[in-house]
Design an enzyme around this catalytic site. Structure first.
Site, PDB file in Angstrom:
ATOM      1  N   GLY A   7       0.807  -1.207   0.000  1.00 23.30           N
ATOM      2  CA  GLY A   7       0.000   0.000   0.000  1.00 23.30           C
ATOM      3  C   GLY A   7       0.845   1.263   0.000  1.00 23.30           C
ATOM      4  O   GLY A   7       2.063   1.230   0.207  1.00 23.30           O
ATOM      5  N   SER A   8       0.177   2.371  -0.204  1.00 21.52           N
ATOM      6  CA  SER A   8       0.826   3.670  -0.155  1.00 21.52           C
ATOM      7  C   SER A   8       1.498   3.869   1.198  1.00 21.52           C
ATOM      8  O   SER A   8       0.956   3.482   2.234  1.00 21.52           O
ATOM      9  CB  SER A   8      -0.241   4.749  -0.381  1.00 21.52           C
TER      10      SER A   8
ATOM     11  N   ASP B 112       4.226   5.205  -9.030  1.00 18.37           N
ATOM     12  CA  ASP B 112       4.401   6.657  -8.950  1.00 18.37           C
ATOM     13  C   ASP B 112       4.997   7.210 -10.243  1.00 18.37           C
ATOM     14  O   ASP B 112       4.585   8.271 -10.722  1.00 18.37           O
ATOM     15  CB  ASP B 112       5.279   7.047  -7.760  1.00 18.37           C
TER      16      ASP B 112
END
Length: 178
Positions: A11-12, A37
């Site tokens: 996850g982020s 990203d």
């Protein structure tokens, strides 16, 4: 057969990018780093089919999926051309996302690595970074791993990026290939 691609999924704000930088420093051969990203940064400012909700949710359209498919094929082509590649990814679709990568990377030797991090810890990192939509880290902490098969998992909740990178590097030297 030597590993040609390392796919890190988490996850982020889970710590993937830090692990990637550490892997590039500790691995004896050069590895290219690409990821979600990089892909999102390459998209046009509007009309790309990705939306970030105020609650941290991420919504993608078929237009985005089409561009993403081309991106994935391009990453696979780099690896087939001889570049070792580390992919920093967020499998928002869980197993479906992994299947898309598996199809593109089919003939390559891949190490699948799950990067886990407690949602509260990731949310704290997200807040400290200040460049993410609040709520994204907590909402992604578990969902990105649903149905995904890994060769190796690391947990950055209490481990530093360098320690995780050494664990992954040690796995590479064992010659393990899925």
């Amino acid at each position: 057969m030597a590993i040609e691609v390392i796919v890190l999924n988490g996850g982020s704000s889970s710590g993937k990018s830090g692990i990637v930088r550490c892997l590039q420093a500790v691995l004896p051969e050069p590895w290219l780093a690409v990821g979600t990203d990089t892909f999102v940064d390459a998209l046009p400012a509007s009309g790309s089919g990705i939306d970030f909700g105020a609650d941290g949710s991420v919504t993608v359209s078929p237009k985005f999926r089409s561009l993403e498919a081309a991106w994935i094929e391009g990453v696979a082509a780099m690896a087939r051309a001889g570049a070792r590649v580390i992919v920093d990814e967020v499998f928002l679709g869980g197993a479906y996302s992994q299947q898309r990568w598996q199809k593109a990377l089919g003939d390559l030797s891949v190490l699948w690595v799950g990067v886990r991090c407690d949602g509260e810890v990731a949310a704290g990192r997200e807040l400290a970074r200040g460049d993410r939509t609040p709520g994204m880290a907590a909402s992604q902490a578990e969902v990105v791993h649903q149905g995904v098969a890994y060769d190796l998992e690391v947990d950055t909740t209490h481990l530093e990026s360098l320690t995780c990178a050494h664990t992954i590097a040690a796995h590479l030297t064992q010659g393990y290939v899925r």
